[in-house]
Design a protein around this motif. Structure first.
Motif, PDB file in Angstrom:
ATOM      1  N   LYS A 153      46.657  38.199  50.684  1.00  0.00           N
ATOM      2  CA  LYS A 153      47.385  37.528  49.688  1.00  0.00           C
ATOM      3  C   LYS A 153      46.533  36.135  49.512  1.00  0.00           C
ATOM      4  O   LYS A 153      46.127  35.715  48.306  1.00  0.00           O
ATOM      5  N   GLU A 154      46.201  35.347  50.586  1.00  0.00           N
ATOM      6  CA  GLU A 154      45.578  34.015  50.486  1.00  0.00           C
ATOM      7  C   GLU A 154      44.115  34.299  49.981  1.00  0.00           C
ATOM      8  O   GLU A 154      43.441  33.665  49.115  1.00  0.00           O
ATOM      9  N   THR A 155      43.424  35.330  50.496  1.00  0.00           N
ATOM     10  CA  THR A 155      42.029  35.583  49.936  1.00  0.00           C
ATOM     11  C   THR A 155      41.937  36.056  48.521  1.00  0.00           C
ATOM     12  O   THR A 155      41.097  35.306  47.873  1.00  0.00           O
ATOM     13  N   LEU A 156      42.847  36.769  48.022  1.00  0.00           N
ATOM     14  CA  LEU A 156      42.858  37.146  46.680  1.00  0.00           C
ATOM     15  C   LEU A 156      43.324  35.875  45.834  1.00  0.00           C
ATOM     16  O   LEU A 156      42.726  35.370  44.792  1.00  0.00           O
ATOM     17  N   GLU A 157      44.299  34.823  46.290  1.00  0.00           N
ATOM     18  CA  GLU A 157      44.423  33.780  45.543  1.00  0.00           C
ATOM     19  C   GLU A 157      43.612  32.769  45.561  1.00  0.00           C
ATOM     20  O   GLU A 157      43.037  32.191  44.528  1.00  0.00           O
ATOM     21  N   ASP A 158      42.404  32.677  46.428  1.00  0.00           N
ATOM     22  CA  ASP A 158      41.136  31.949  46.471  1.00  0.00           C
ATOM     23  C   ASP A 158      40.255  32.438  45.470  1.00  0.00           C
ATOM     24  O   ASP A 158      39.539  31.601  44.766  1.00  0.00           O
ATOM     25  N   THR A 159      40.183  33.677  45.535  1.00  0.00           N
ATOM     26  CA  THR A 159      38.869  34.392  44.672  1.00  0.00           C
ATOM     27  C   THR A 159      39.271  34.424  43.153  1.00  0.00           C
ATOM     28  O   THR A 159      38.492  34.340  42.233  1.00  0.00           O
ATOM     29  N   ALA A 160      40.588  34.384  43.071  1.00  0.00           N
ATOM     30  CA  ALA A 160      41.116  34.734  41.744  1.00  0.00           C
ATOM     31  C   ALA A 160      41.614  33.437  40.903  1.00  0.00           C
ATOM     32  O   ALA A 160      41.659  33.370  39.807  1.00  0.00           O
ATOM     33  N   SER A 161      41.388  32.314  41.616  1.00  0.00           N
ATOM     34  CA  SER A 161      41.968  30.971  40.795  1.00  0.00           C
ATOM     35  C   SER A 161      41.176  30.738  39.850  1.00  0.00           C
ATOM     36  O   SER A 161      41.763  30.105  38.732  1.00  0.00           O
ATOM     37  N   LYS A 162      39.867  30.902  39.500  1.00  0.00           N
ATOM     38  CA  LYS A 162      39.254  30.331  38.240  1.00  0.00           C
ATOM     39  C   LYS A 162      39.154  31.480  37.181  1.00  0.00           C
ATOM     40  O   LYS A 162      38.777  31.132  36.159  1.00  0.00           O
ATOM     41  N   THR A 163      39.822  32.639  37.313  1.00  0.00           N
ATOM     42  CA  THR A 163      39.923  33.538  36.289  1.00  0.00           C
ATOM     43  C   THR A 163      41.309  34.130  35.927  1.00  0.00           C
ATOM     44  O   THR A 163      41.374  34.579  34.567  1.00  0.00           O
ATOM     45  N   ILE A 164      42.223  33.670  36.867  1.00  0.00           N
ATOM     46  CA  ILE A 164      43.849  33.883  36.346  1.00  0.00           C
ATOM     47  C   ILE A 164      44.158  33.476  35.057  1.00  0.00           C
ATOM     48  O   ILE A 164      43.681  32.159  34.936  1.00  0.00           O
ATOM     49  N   ARG A 165      45.021  34.152  34.305  1.00  0.00           N
ATOM     50  CA  ARG A 165      45.212  33.427  33.068  1.00  0.00           C
ATOM     51  C   ARG A 165      46.361  32.300  33.343  1.00  0.00           C
ATOM     52  O   ARG A 165      47.209  32.364  34.119  1.00  0.00           O
ATOM     53  N   ALA A 166      45.926  31.228  32.751  1.00  0.00           N
ATOM     54  CA  ALA A 166      47.028  29.961  33.061  1.00  0.00           C
ATOM     55  C   ALA A 166      48.493  30.340  32.798  1.00  0.00           C
ATOM     56  O   ALA A 166      49.235  29.820  33.420  1.00  0.00           O
ATOM     57  N   GLU A 167      48.915  31.063  31.608  1.00  0.00           N
ATOM     58  CA  GLU A 167      50.288  31.354  31.327  1.00  0.00           C
ATOM     59  C   GLU A 167      50.856  32.300  32.321  1.00  0.00           C
ATOM     60  O   GLU A 167      51.986  32.699  32.312  1.00  0.00           O
ATOM     61  N   GLN A 168      50.062  32.956  33.077  1.00  0.00           N
ATOM     62  CA  GLN A 168      50.531  34.215  34.017  1.00  0.00           C
ATOM     63  C   GLN A 168      50.368  33.601  35.522  1.00  0.00           C
ATOM     64  O   GLN A 168      49.500  34.125  36.168  1.00  0.00           O
ATOM     65  N   SER A 169      50.918  32.642  35.945  1.00  0.00           N
ATOM     66  CA  SER A 169      50.813  32.131  37.268  1.00  0.00           C
ATOM     67  C   SER A 169      51.111  32.971  38.317  1.00  0.00           C
ATOM     68  O   SER A 169      50.573  32.921  39.579  1.00  0.00           O
ATOM     69  N   VAL A 170      52.189  34.048  38.034  1.00  0.00           N
ATOM     70  CA  VAL A 170      52.828  35.117  39.020  1.00  0.00           C
ATOM     71  C   VAL A 170      51.902  36.128  39.059  1.00  0.00           C
ATOM     72  O   VAL A 170      51.457  36.829  37.869  1.00  0.00           O
ATOM     73  N   PRO A 171      51.292  36.633  40.161  1.00  0.00           N
ATOM     74  CA  PRO A 171      50.296  37.926  40.077  1.00  0.00           C
ATOM     75  C   PRO A 171      51.002  39.054  39.762  1.00  0.00           C
ATOM     76  O   PRO A 171      51.934  39.503  40.250  1.00  0.00           O
ATOM     77  N   VAL A 172      50.217  39.870  38.861  1.00  0.00           N
ATOM     78  CA  VAL A 172      50.430  41.071  38.714  1.00  0.00           C
ATOM     79  C   VAL A 172      49.229  41.925  39.036  1.00  0.00           C
ATOM     80  O   VAL A 172      48.096  41.987  38.134  1.00  0.00           O
ATOM     81  N   ILE A 173      49.343  42.758  40.039  1.00  0.00           N
ATOM     82  CA  ILE A 173      47.999  43.279  40.775  1.00  0.00           C
ATOM     83  C   ILE A 173      48.089  44.770  40.507  1.00  0.00           C
ATOM     84  O   ILE A 173      48.842  45.457  41.187  1.00  0.00           O
ATOM     85  N   SER A 174      47.018  45.150  40.176  1.00  0.00           N
ATOM     86  CA  SER A 174      46.719  46.690  39.815  1.00  0.00           C
ATOM     87  C   SER A 174      45.626  47.225  40.773  1.00  0.00           C
ATOM     88  O   SER A 174      44.572  46.447  40.916  1.00  0.00           O
ATOM     89  N   VAL A 175      46.031  48.111  41.509  1.00  0.00           N
ATOM     90  CA  VAL A 175      45.150  48.491  42.558  1.00  0.00           C
ATOM     91  C   VAL A 175      44.681  49.895  42.197  1.00  0.00           C
ATOM     92  O   VAL A 175      45.404  50.895  41.711  1.00  0.00           O
ATOM     93  N   VAL A 176      43.188  50.080  42.248  1.00  0.00           N
ATOM     94  CA  VAL A 176      42.682  51.180  41.309  1.00  0.00           C
ATOM     95  C   VAL A 176      41.625  51.637  42.842  1.00  0.00           C
ATOM     96  O   VAL A 176      41.231  51.154  43.690  1.00  0.00           O
ATOM     97  N   GLY A 177      40.976  53.045  42.319  1.00  0.00           N
ATOM     98  CA  GLY A 177      40.066  53.434  43.282  1.00  0.00           C
ATOM     99  C   GLY A 177      40.558  54.689  44.264  1.00  0.00           C
ATOM    100  O   GLY A 177      41.343  55.179  43.999  1.00  0.00           O
ATOM    101  N   ALA A 178      40.088  54.436  45.443  1.00  0.00           N
ATOM    102  CA  ALA A 178      40.284  55.553  46.628  1.00  0.00           C
ATOM    103  C   ALA A 178      40.168  54.727  47.837  1.00  0.00           C
ATOM    104  O   ALA A 178      39.502  53.648  48.076  1.00  0.00           O
ATOM    105  N   GLY A 179      40.664  55.350  48.865  1.00  0.00           N
ATOM    106  CA  GLY A 179      40.349  55.130  50.313  1.00  0.00           C
ATOM    107  C   GLY A 179      41.028  54.112  50.946  1.00  0.00           C
ATOM    108  O   GLY A 179      40.731  53.355  51.804  1.00  0.00           O
TER     109      GLY A 179
END
Length: 254
Positions: A17-43
């Motif tokens: 959680k904290e790692t994602l918050e650090d890496t995403a802070s510069k790109t997350i939309r300002a109007e959507q401060s609460v995370p909506v996290i989509s997980v894709v891929g495999a493994g």
């Protein structure tokens, strides 16, 4: 174990959680401060969802988990199979996390009705979404209709299993026929670190359907031994060179 890739090395981290918050802070939309996290891929998508849900609840927050495809009905108390808005609210109060969806064949559950999904997004509660399927394989190339990422997504996590490296595509890659086309491979070839880096950076692979308004993070899972961690480091370096700087390496093995 969780590591964040920084300046050529794997740095230990406490939580996803904290790692994602650090890496995403510069790109997350300002109007959507609460995370909506989509997980894709495999493994390890479901493992990542469980880890994030537990981290949110340990931090004193409530969290909703759902899907736009299918997830396995694990039969746990916080799994809700008649997910009205009212019921989701009740389960959040009782369990602090709720995995909500409607019954589907094969012991699985599918996603929420659109009005219900739209309503829960107003609650200020993190929403975690399994947005892809891979039939339990460690590697995947998405088909034309995949993944299914809601437009409200603030973070996309693209998961890859490092146990795929060195094994034949036909044994470890879901939709391997698409991998052959994209990577110019055949069914006698084995997966390399370079292949995973290429797919993770590609808009035909991990970045498919990922909005430029959402933070994109690659998760290299199953780094369970030194050899796989070396593969992970190689992939991290290649991803940075391809313009994908946000990479997390994980090992959830007991």
């Amino acid at each position: 174990m969780i590591w964040n890739y920084k300046e050529g090395t794997l740095c230990g981290a406490e939580t996803l959680k904290e790692t994602l918050e650090d890496t995403a802070s510069k790109t997350i939309r300002a109007e959507q401060s609460v995370p909506v996290i989509s997980v894709v891929g495999a493994g390890g998508k479901t493992t990542v969802l469980h880890r994030l849900a537990e981290e949110y609840t340990r931090a004193g927050r409530k969290v909703i988990v759902t899907t736009t495809t299918h997830i396995v009905n694990e039969g746990k108390g916080y799994f809700l199979l008649d997910p009205s808005v009212e019921k989701i609210g009740e389960y959040l109060e009782k369990f602090r996390q709720v995995w909500a969806g409607t019954p589907a064949p094969g012991g699985k559950i599918k996603g929420l009705a659109v009005p219900v999904f739209k309503e829960i997004l107003k609650w200020g509660v993190p929403v975690l979404i399994e947005a892809d399927g891979a039939r339990r394989m460690p590697l995947k190339v998405p088909a034309a209709h995949e993944p299914v990422i809601p437009e409200e997504t603030t973070h996309v996590l693209s998961v890859y299993g490092l146990d795929a490296v060195g094994k034949p595509f036909k044994e470890v890659c879901f939709r391997s026929e698409l991998a052959y086309l994209i990577l110019n491979k055949n069914d006698t070839d084995t997966v390399t670190a370079e292949d995973i880096a290429f797919l993770a950076a590609s808009e035909l692979g991990g970045q498919k359907q990922c909005s430029k308004r959402a933070a994109y993070t690659v998760i290299l899972n199953k780094a369970d031994d030194p050899v796989r961690r070396e593969y992970a480091l190689d992939i991290c370096r290649m991803l940075v060179a391809k313009g994908v700087p946000d990479v997390i390496v994980t090992s959830f093995a007991v």
